[in-house]
Design a protein around this motif. Structure first.
Motif, short mmCIF file in Angstrom:
data_model
loop_
_atom_site.label_atom_id
_atom_site.label_comp_id
_atom_site.label_asym_id
_atom_site.label_seq_id
_atom_site.Cartn_x
_atom_site.Cartn_y
_atom_site.Cartn_z
N VAL A 86 -16.47 -2.46 5.85
CA VAL A 86 -15.29 -3.25 6.24
C VAL A 86 -14.35 -2.42 7.10
CG1 VAL A 86 -13.23 -4.44 5.37
CG2 VAL A 86 -15.43 -4.77 4.22
N LEU A 87 -14.11 -1.17 6.71
CA LEU A 87 -13.21 -0.31 7.50
C LEU A 87 -13.75 -0.13 8.93
CD1 LEU A 87 -12.17 2.46 4.95
CD2 LEU A 87 -10.74 0.62 5.86
N GLU A 88 -15.05 0.05 9.05
CA GLU A 88 -15.65 0.23 10.37
C GLU A 88 -15.57 -1.05 11.21
OE1 GLU A 88 -16.88 2.82 11.98
OE2 GLU A 88 -16.78 4.27 10.36
N SER A 89 -15.60 -2.22 10.54
CA SER A 89 -15.60 -3.49 11.28
C SER A 89 -14.21 -3.93 11.74
CB SER A 89 -16.24 -4.59 10.43
OG SER A 89 -15.41 -4.88 9.32
N ILE A 90 -13.18 -3.26 11.28
CA ILE A 90 -11.81 -3.61 11.70
C ILE A 90 -11.63 -3.17 13.15
CG2 ILE A 90 -9.35 -3.17 11.31
CD1 ILE A 90 -10.07 -2.75 8.33
N PRO A 91 -11.19 -4.08 14.02
CA PRO A 91 -11.00 -3.73 15.43
C PRO A 91 -9.91 -2.66 15.61
CG PRO A 91 -10.92 -6.11 15.13
CD PRO A 91 -10.92 -5.50 13.77
N ASN A 92 -10.03 -1.90 16.68
CA ASN A 92 -9.01 -0.90 16.99
C ASN A 92 -7.65 -1.57 17.15
OD1 ASN A 92 -10.85 1.18 16.93
ND2 ASN A 92 -11.19 1.16 19.13
N GLY A 93 -6.61 -0.92 16.64
CA GLY A 93 -5.26 -1.45 16.75
C GLY A 93 -4.92 -2.50 15.70
N PHE A 94 -5.85 -2.83 14.82
CA PHE A 94 -5.66 -3.87 13.82
C PHE A 94 -5.31 -3.31 12.45
CE2 PHE A 94 -7.18 -8.42 13.41
CZ PHE A 94 -6.61 -8.82 14.59
N MET A 95 -5.44 -2.00 12.28
CA MET A 95 -5.33 -1.40 10.95
C MET A 95 -3.95 -1.62 10.32
SD MET A 95 -7.43 -0.21 9.05
CE MET A 95 -7.40 0.26 7.39
N ASN A 96 -2.88 -1.48 11.11
CA ASN A 96 -1.54 -1.68 10.56
C ASN A 96 -1.37 -3.11 10.05
OD1 ASN A 96 -0.70 0.94 11.00
ND2 ASN A 96 0.09 0.49 13.03
N LYS A 97 -1.95 -4.07 10.77
CA LYS A 97 -1.87 -5.47 10.34
C LYS A 97 -2.65 -5.69 9.06
CE LYS A 97 -1.24 -7.23 15.01
NZ LYS A 97 -1.79 -8.07 16.08
N VAL A 98 -3.79 -5.02 8.93
CA VAL A 98 -4.59 -5.14 7.72
C VAL A 98 -3.83 -4.54 6.53
CG1 VAL A 98 -6.73 -4.40 6.58
CG2 VAL A 98 -6.79 -5.16 8.96
N GLN A 99 -3.20 -3.39 6.74
CA GLN A 99 -2.43 -2.77 5.66
C GLN A 99 -1.26 -3.66 5.24
OE1 GLN A 99 -1.69 1.00 7.62
NE2 GLN A 99 -3.24 2.01 6.36
N ARG A 100 -0.59 -4.29 6.20
CA ARG A 100 0.52 -5.19 5.90
C ARG A 100 0.01 -6.42 5.15
NH1 ARG A 100 2.53 -6.60 10.96
NH2 ARG A 100 2.60 -4.37 11.26
N ALA A 101 -1.12 -6.97 5.58
CA ALA A 101 -1.69 -8.13 4.91
C ALA A 101 -2.10 -7.78 3.47
CB ALA A 101 -2.90 -8.65 5.69
N TYR A 102 -2.66 -6.60 3.28
CA TYR A 102 -3.06 -6.15 1.94
C TYR A 102 -1.83 -6.06 1.03
CZ TYR A 102 -5.63 -3.52 -1.59
OH TYR A 102 -6.24 -3.13 -2.76
N ARG A 103 -0.75 -5.50 1.56
CA ARG A 103 0.49 -5.39 0.79
C ARG A 103 1.05 -6.78 0.46
NH1 ARG A 103 3.89 -2.94 4.25
NH2 ARG A 103 4.70 -4.97 4.80
N ASP A 104 1.01 -7.70 1.43
CA ASP A 104 1.52 -9.05 1.19
C ASP A 104 0.68 -9.80 0.16
OD1 ASP A 104 3.52 -8.62 3.05
OD2 ASP A 104 2.54 -9.76 4.65
N LEU A 105 -0.63 -9.62 0.21
CA LEU A 105 -1.52 -10.34 -0.70
C LEU A 105 -1.50 -9.78 -2.12
CD1 LEU A 105 -4.63 -10.88 1.58
CD2 LEU A 105 -3.30 -12.67 0.46
N TYR A 106 -1.51 -8.45 -2.24
CA TYR A 106 -1.73 -7.85 -3.54
C TYR A 106 -0.54 -7.04 -4.06
CZ TYR A 106 -6.32 -9.28 -2.11
OH TYR A 106 -7.37 -10.03 -1.65
N GLY A 107 0.49 -6.87 -3.23
CA GLY A 107 1.67 -6.13 -3.66
C GLY A 107 1.41 -4.65 -3.88
N ARG A 108 0.38 -4.15 -3.25
CA ARG A 108 0.01 -2.73 -3.40
C ARG A 108 -0.26 -2.12 -2.03
NH1 ARG A 108 -1.32 -0.65 -8.10
NH2 ARG A 108 -2.95 0.62 -7.20
N ASN A 109 -0.23 -0.81 -1.98
CA ASN A 109 -0.49 -0.07 -0.76
C ASN A 109 -1.99 0.16 -0.63
OD1 ASN A 109 -0.92 2.31 0.94
ND2 ASN A 109 1.32 2.42 0.99
N LEU A 110 -2.55 -0.18 0.53
CA LEU A 110 -3.99 -0.03 0.74
C LEU A 110 -4.42 1.43 0.62
CD1 LEU A 110 -6.80 -1.07 1.48
CD2 LEU A 110 -6.12 -0.96 3.88
N SER A 111 -3.68 2.34 1.20
CA SER A 111 -4.04 3.76 1.14
C SER A 111 -4.05 4.27 -0.30
CB SER A 111 -3.08 4.60 1.99
OG SER A 111 -3.20 4.25 3.34
#
Length: 134
Positions: A86-111
């Motif tokens: 999954v990490l490899e399939s994330i397009p370049n420049g999209f990671m910050n959006k994925v981290q924000r979405a993860y926080r919004d969905l689960y209330g936790r920090n992805l890292s």
């Protein structure tokens, strides 16, 4: 005797201004916390709908969460291979959006979740992938 002592106790009275101020502060705090909860639930609902769209940051966040929770027949543990896929399939420049979405969905920090779920060597590899995507 105890009743007389109770009746003769010193009375503490707060002024009406202090009482009004405390009530207003309590009401304002309640409104703030209620509004915050509504906004959080609204954002989470939007993210959950977006998670159904392939290629959306919320979809990647959901895939990562699923990889953390289901890796084998019994459904516990982390599927490290899926996390890296999954990490490899994330397009370049999209990671910050994925981290924000993860926080919004689960209330936790992805890292933080990656660090909890992966061994130290795997976590370093994951960070290298993430840093190449930001």
């Amino acid at each position: 005797m105890a009743y007389k002592a109770w009746q003769n106790r010193p009375k503490i009275s707060m002024g009406s201004r202090i009482t009004s101020s405390l009530l207003a502060l309590g009401a304002a705090t309640g409104v703030f916390l209620g509004t915050r909860a509504l906004v959080k639930n609204f954002k989470q609902g939007i993210r959950e709908q977006q998670a159904l769209s392939e290629g959306n940051p919320a979809a990647f966040a959901t895939q990562l969460k699923m990889a953390f929770e289901n890796d084998n027949y019994f459904g516990w543990g982390t599927d490290e291979e899926m996390v890296f896929t999954v990490l490899e399939s994330i397009p370049n420049g999209f990671m910050n959006k994925v981290q924000r979405a993860y926080r919004d969905l689960y209330g936790r920090n992805l890292s933080a979740d990656l660090q909890d779920e992966l061994s130290s060597e795997e976590f370093v590899t994951a960070l290298q992938i993430i840093n190449s995507k930001t």
